[in-house]
Design a protein around this motif. Structure first.
Motif, mmCIF file in Angstrom:
data_model
loop_
_atom_site.group_PDB
_atom_site.id
_atom_site.type_symbol
_atom_site.label_atom_id
_atom_site.label_comp_id
_atom_site.label_asym_id
_atom_site.label_seq_id
_atom_site.Cartn_x
_atom_site.Cartn_y
_atom_site.Cartn_z
ATOM 1 N N GLU A 65 47.481 -5.009 27.473
ATOM 2 C CA GLU A 65 46.808 -3.801 27.047
ATOM 3 C C GLU A 65 46.737 -3.835 25.805
ATOM 4 O O GLU A 65 45.165 -3.748 25.438
ATOM 5 C CB GLU A 65 47.545 -2.899 27.726
ATOM 6 C CG GLU A 65 46.411 -1.241 27.790
ATOM 7 C CD GLU A 65 44.496 -2.114 28.102
ATOM 8 O OE1 GLU A 65 43.750 -0.799 27.969
ATOM 9 O OE2 GLU A 65 45.059 -2.723 29.524
ATOM 10 N N LEU A 66 47.489 -4.109 24.943
ATOM 11 C CA LEU A 66 47.886 -3.541 23.923
ATOM 12 C C LEU A 66 47.270 -4.997 23.311
ATOM 13 O O LEU A 66 45.604 -4.611 22.050
ATOM 14 C CB LEU A 66 48.693 -3.588 23.154
ATOM 15 C CG LEU A 66 49.899 -2.006 23.205
ATOM 16 C CD1 LEU A 66 51.480 -2.438 22.743
ATOM 17 C CD2 LEU A 66 48.999 -1.839 21.836
ATOM 18 N N ASP A 67 47.170 -6.204 23.304
ATOM 19 C CA ASP A 67 46.442 -7.451 22.893
ATOM 20 C C ASP A 67 44.807 -6.885 23.318
ATOM 21 O O ASP A 67 44.256 -6.919 22.317
ATOM 22 C CB ASP A 67 47.025 -8.232 23.547
ATOM 23 C CG ASP A 67 48.132 -8.685 23.175
ATOM 24 O OD1 ASP A 67 48.441 -8.501 22.041
ATOM 25 O OD2 ASP A 67 48.677 -9.807 24.520
ATOM 26 N N ARG A 68 44.057 -6.397 24.673
ATOM 27 C CA ARG A 68 43.035 -6.816 25.004
ATOM 28 C C ARG A 68 42.083 -5.755 23.593
ATOM 29 O O ARG A 68 41.527 -5.625 23.230
ATOM 30 C CB ARG A 68 42.741 -5.661 26.384
ATOM 31 C CG ARG A 68 43.723 -7.025 27.393
ATOM 32 C CD ARG A 68 42.580 -6.449 28.579
ATOM 33 N NE ARG A 68 43.976 -5.883 28.927
ATOM 34 C CZ ARG A 68 44.045 -5.799 30.244
ATOM 35 N NH1 ARG A 68 44.746 -6.941 30.327
ATOM 36 N NH2 ARG A 68 45.482 -4.677 30.803
ATOM 37 N N GLN A 69 43.333 -4.443 23.631
ATOM 38 C CA GLN A 69 42.881 -3.157 22.561
ATOM 39 C C GLN A 69 42.382 -4.179 20.916
ATOM 40 O O GLN A 69 41.407 -3.190 20.222
ATOM 41 C CB GLN A 69 43.252 -2.027 22.804
ATOM 42 C CG GLN A 69 42.772 -1.022 22.060
ATOM 43 C CD GLN A 69 41.645 -0.861 22.059
ATOM 44 O OE1 GLN A 69 41.538 -0.106 23.213
ATOM 45 N NE2 GLN A 69 40.207 -0.127 21.607
#
Length: 595
Positions: free
Chosen positions: A379-383
């Protein structure tokens, strides 16, 4: 509060380096009552000690002059415990004294002594070195100290701990009696105060750590991990952090090699530092961190002493240090000179008491929690992808033209998907990490705060029985109490490896070197197919037979090795020999315990 008035050239150097306010130790050594006196300073690592004694020496080196004389015999001698710290001190003093043209020479073990001899012959204002190499140059007449005005012992307590007492005594006896002596130490044991009485005159004692918490700019975290998932937790912490550089501590060279190799295999730009590396290899590793070619450094305590990386924002203790002082020193590599940093301790359940003791002695109250999960990191990677400057920066005309050409040949959705795929490919894959939960002492089990046993607590080393009353199949793990095996983290591991639920798992019996556990017959075939082979450095196989129940030698905490009963006679339709999942016959029920 700004710096007190100093030499204009020194003030200009501080301003260029954005030193607008002094740290407490820097402010203390430039007090009017400290000028020209011997100093005994107690300050924690990372408090700005190098700049502090650099400021304290200005009046001693310059006297009534506005500039330093031509370099000749040294005016100041600075003694440090390690090569890395000596080289760091040289770099700090070179920029601090750059505008007064000070020449700083290092003499450290592991470097060519003939090159150092030539440098000393050309003249120096300040010599920085390690005790053994400085003594060697003194004994050979290469280092002339007749004009010496000051001696600084940096991290004096560490030099005594490393066995340099005799070398330090030799150096102090050889220097002129009229010299000024400054001792800087994180702690002030009796050995330091005894040396002070012999070699200092009316020393001013400065203690800037009393009554303050250690490293107020460092956020401490304690992460619960399973013993076999320490490396996975390190991977996820590095992936979660946005720090430009990180330092991972291990206790042994072997562990440094193992973890360094694991990070390289996953795609991290990592370097290793340990005592087995030569000085040139250490210098190359540190330089790659400074210029951004590497992001992670895996190191032992000795190799990491003296490392100062301005971009270092994360310290991970992959293995717990041996004492509170080492914990503070490790953590002090970050949060330096007013910068913020994070120090993370990885704590297996079997090391919880040691971790609590270390944190209590260091007066640290960490934030306890679990390692970041793979889902959180994705999820951090997506953001981060959505906020990446490559999407927000103004594109060039060439980039726009290429983009238009791509849009003419491919749908926009395919181009965006390809961009996301390329973005992910350059990132190491996060690991599946499970939270083993709090130990019994926290939950109120047998070690609860009220001291009373929890009758609901099951015997140590045994997990809940299967809720179904049907038959079960016994399996085998090649780890035991010697490997810190514990149902708290074995249960999640078995569920993940075998793609089953906790309800499918029966008893777990842990011996010194192995573990046996039950799987419900209905799920045994599916479990065997999923868990086959070796993963997490753990091998799961069929057990030869049911382990004994209730026998004294099988209970945890006994020193005698477990004595297993002879397996029942095998039938042709029974499971194959241990280590094989090929024969899938009718499983045996475990025999009831005798007596």
């Amino acid at each position: 509060m700004p710096f007190r008035p100093t030499h204009p050239a020194i003030s200009a150097a501080l301003t260029e380096r954005e030193y607008h306010e002094p740290t407490p130790v820097q402010d203390a050594v430039i007090e009017p009552n400290a000028e020209g006196r011997d100093l005994l300073v107690s300050a924690q690592t990372g408090s700005g000690k190098t700049v502090a004694y650099g400021l304290a020496l200005v009046s001693t080196l310059l006297g009534d002059s506005d500039a330093l004389p031509e370099a000749g015999d040294p005016l100041a001698l600075i003694v440090a415990p390690t090569r890395e710290l000596a080289l760091q001190v040289q770099r700090e003093l070179e920029w601090l004294y750059a505008k007064i043209n000070a020449r700083v020479v290092t003499c450290v073990g592991g470097m060519d002594p003939r090159a150092e001899q030539k440098a000393l012959a050309r003249g120096a204002h300040i010599v920085v070195g390690t005790p053994g190499r400085l003594r060697d140059h003194l004994e050979r007449g290469r280092l002339r100290i007749a004009n010496l005005k000051a001696v600084v012992l940096d991290e004096a307590d560490e030099m005594l701990n490393l066995g340099f007492r005799e070398d330090l005594e030799f150096i102090l006896e050889a220097t002129p009696a009229s010299r000024r002596t400054l001792m800087f130490s994180a702690t002030l044991p009796k050995s330091i105060t005894a040396m002070t009485k012999r070699h200092q005159k009316d020393a001013l004692r400065i203690e800037v750590t009393a009554g303050t918490s250690s490293h107020v700019d460092i956020e401490y975290r304690a992460i619960r991990v399973a013993p076999t998932e320490v490396e996975h937790a390190v991977v996820n912490l590095l992936r979660q952090s946005e720090s430009p550089s990180a330092l991972v501590f291990c206790n042994t060279r072997e562990q440094v090699r193992h973890l360094h190799t694991g990070l390289l295999d996953r795609g991290f730009a990592a370097v290793a530092l340990s005592g087995e590396l030569g000085q040139s290899e250490r210098n190359q590793a540190l330089q790659s961190l400074r210029d951004g070619r590497s992001r992670v450094c895996v190191a032992t305590d000795v190799a990491a002493r003296g490392i100062d990386l301005p971009s270092l924002g994360l310290v991970i203790h992959a293995e717990l240090p041996n004492d509170a002082e080492t914990l503070q020193h490790r953590s002090g590599r970050t949060g330096r000179a007013g910068r913020k940093g994070v120090s993370v301790l990885l704590v297996p359940l079997s090391r919880r008491r040691k971790a609590d003791r270390l944190l209590t002695e260091a007066r640290i109250r960490p934030i306890w929690g679990a390692a970041p999960s793979a889902e959180e990191i994705r999820e951090l990677d997506r953001q981060r992808l959505l906020d990446d400057p490559i999407l927000t920066d103004e594109p060039s005309e060439e980039d726009l033209e290429l983009g238009r050409e791509l849009l003419r040949k491919r749908p926009a959705e395919e181009i965006a998907a390809a961009f996301a795929r390329v973005y992910r490919q350059r990132l190491p894959e996060p690991e599946d990490v499970y939270d083993p939960g709090e130990p019994r002492s926290v939950k109120g089990g047998r070690d609860s705060a009220d001291g009373k046993p929890d009758r609901r607590e099951r015997p140590e080393g045994e997990a809940p029985r299967s809720r179904s009353n049907g038959p079960t199949v016994w399996f085998h793990l090649d780890i035991g109490r010697n490997n810190n095996a514990d149902p708290k983290w074995l249960l999640p591991l078995l569920c993940r490896r075998g793609k089953i639920t906790r309800d499918d798992i029966g008893a777990i019996r842990i011996f010194d070197k192995e573990t046996k556990f039950e799987i419900a017959e209905a799920a045994a075939k599916r479990f065997a197919a999923s868990a086959e082979g070796t993963d997490d450095d753990i091998t799961i196989t069929f057990a030869d037979g049911a382990p004994p129940a209730g026998r004294p030698q099988d209970r945890p905490g006994r020193s005698r090795p477990p004595q297993h009963p002879r397996p029942a006679a095998r039938k042709t339709d029974d499971a194959g020999p241990r280590g094989s999942f090929k024969a899938q016959g009718k499983p045996r029920r475990p025999r009831p315990a005798k007596g």
